[in-house]
Design an enzyme around this catalytic site. Structure first.
Site, PDB file in Angstrom:
ATOM      1  N   CYS A 152       0.687  -0.737  -0.076  1.00  0.00           N
ATOM      2  CA  CYS A 152      -0.323   0.611   0.164  1.00  0.00           C
ATOM      3  C   CYS A 152       1.060   0.775  -0.159  1.00  0.00           C
ATOM      4  O   CYS A 152       0.912   1.506   1.082  1.00  0.00           O
ATOM      5  CB  CYS A 152      -1.034   0.332   1.046  1.00  0.00           C
ATOM      6  SG  CYS A 152      -2.167   1.594   1.187  1.00  0.00           S
ATOM      7  N   CYS A 205      -0.475   4.334   1.807  1.00  0.00           N
ATOM      8  CA  CYS A 205      -0.811   3.890   3.242  1.00  0.00           C
ATOM      9  C   CYS A 205       1.034   4.136   3.793  1.00  0.00           C
ATOM     10  O   CYS A 205       1.457   4.987   4.779  1.00  0.00           O
ATOM     11  CB  CYS A 205      -0.977   2.583   3.715  1.00  0.00           C
ATOM     12  SG  CYS A 205      -2.577   1.765   3.305  1.00  0.00           S
ATOM     13  N   ASP A 206       1.541   3.452   3.058  1.00  0.00           N
ATOM     14  CA  ASP A 206       3.213   3.907   3.499  1.00  0.00           C
ATOM     15  C   ASP A 206       4.340   4.187   2.695  1.00  0.00           C
ATOM     16  O   ASP A 206       5.338   4.879   3.623  1.00  0.00           O
ATOM     17  CB  ASP A 206       3.557   2.207   3.745  1.00  0.00           C
ATOM     18  CG  ASP A 206       2.991   1.542   4.027  1.00  0.00           C
ATOM     19  OD1 ASP A 206       2.589   1.838   5.564  1.00  0.00           O
ATOM     20  OD2 ASP A 206       2.439  -0.094   4.058  1.00  0.00           O
TER      21      ASP A 206
END
Ligand code: NDP
Length: 314
Positions: A138, A141-142
């Site tokens: 992701c 997200c990261d």
């Protein structure tokens, strides 16, 4: 541990666009739906940035905001939304039994499966070892953790294209590893990727090993045409190679293909089990869009309502 069996008219499993759309329609039809969100409330759109292709949002909308709106709309009409997993089902004839992770047993007159799909992994040992230590599925997200650093992303579909574009805004260089000599992504996404200076596409290239023990220190890749090996100096490694439907708990009862996509009957959302309907990515390996998932969620609720009417339950 709950000891009382709960009886419901409509149980919805999953909380992406399909699940929440089913909930809106089921609640408005007085089916008093109970919705279990699963492990990732909001589903895949929670890890998306701008959604630009959902009708009704001319300026686009952030994925998590959209899912929050979906949930509020479902709750507004009385859906009982529970932040929990359904871990087991027994689907025989007209009675559908389900168990939540906290042990609640539910007997549902109708069941709507909207469990979506999850990211696939390459299956490398180093991928497992360095999971969440620089390996991620992701970017949204990261990606932030790798700003200012070089990263690699595997895949050539729309997800990989979208995520590489996202990463290109944070990172000086994004290496896109594509196993064939063409991208699967839509033309518009291909053009965007190709026109982004700091994305380098490595054609015919596969990751062999992600290097590092406690953090990602590089990735060894091979050109599958020339067999030439190279090490790329990346500190983040993103995998964007598609998804697997989250339908394992239904496998013993519901007809599905070898990947796990549920078979539905003709234009309906009916499965092979009476009173069980499937919507969204759990049954769609072709379109897989938020808007199509929402559409089939609506269909599943209408099918459930008709089924209950025919049975004389409502
Ligand atoms: P796709 O299945 O479309 O693409 C997967 C990509 O990963 C392909 O390029 C595939 O290569 C590659 N791949 C698969 N397995 C491996 C492997 N083991 N090693 C290396 N590469 C691998 O998945 P996506 O998640 O990209 O997209 C799924 C669906 O969602 C699509 O319909 C897409 O259009 C849609 N989508 C739409 C978006 C939007 O409209 N904004 C955003 C994101 C997704 P190969 O081509 O060789 O098979």
């Amino acid at each position: 541990m709950a000891d009382q069996v709960e009886k419901v008219k409509c149980l919805i499993v999953g909380s992406g666009p399909a699940g929440y759309s089913a909930a809106v329609y089921a609640a408005r039809a007085n089916l008093e739906p109970v919705l279990y969100t699963g492990e990732e409330p909001g589903g895949q759109l929670m890890i998306t940035t701008d959604v630009e292709n959902y009708p009704g949002y001319p300026e686009g909308i952030m994925g998590p905001q959209m899912m929050d709106d979906f949930r509020k709309q479902a709750e507004r009409f009385g859906t009982d939304v529970r932040m929990e997993m359904i871990t087991k089902v027994e689907l025989n004839g007209g009675l559908h039994k389900a168990w939540s992770e906290s042990g609640q047993e539910i007997h549902a007159k109708t069941l709507i499966i909207s469990t979506g799909a999850s990211a696939k992994w390459l299956g490398l040992e180093s991928e497992k070892r360095l999971m969440n230590k620089g390996v991620s599925a992701c970017a949204v997200c990261d990606g932030f953790f790798f700003r200012g650093q070089e990263v690699a992303i595997v895949g050539g579909g729309d997800t990989a294209a979208e995520e590489s574009l996202y990463l290109s805004k944070l990172c000086p260089k994004v290496h896109m590893l594509v196993r064939r000599d063409e991208l699967r992504a839509s033309k518009i996404m291909q053009e965007r990727v190709m026109n982004t200076e700091n994305i380098q596409i490595h054609w015919n290239t596969e990751a062999q090993e992600i290097l590092g023990e406690e953090e990602v220190e590089g990735v060894r890749v091979i050109n599958n045409q020339t067999q030439e090996e190279t090490t790329l100096p990346v500190s983040g490694f993103f995998v964007a190679i598609g998804h697997k439907p989250n339908t394992d708990i239904f496998r013993d009862f519901i007809d599905m293909d070898s990947t796990g996509y549920i078979h539905t009957d003709g234009k309906s959302t009916k499965t092979n089990v009476e009173g069980v309907f499937a919507s969204g990515d759990a049954q769609d390996n072709v379109y897989r869009q938020a808007v199509t998932a929402a559409g089939t969620g609506c269909m599943a609720a209408l099918d459930a309502e008709r089924y209950l009417t025919e049975k004389g339950v409502i």
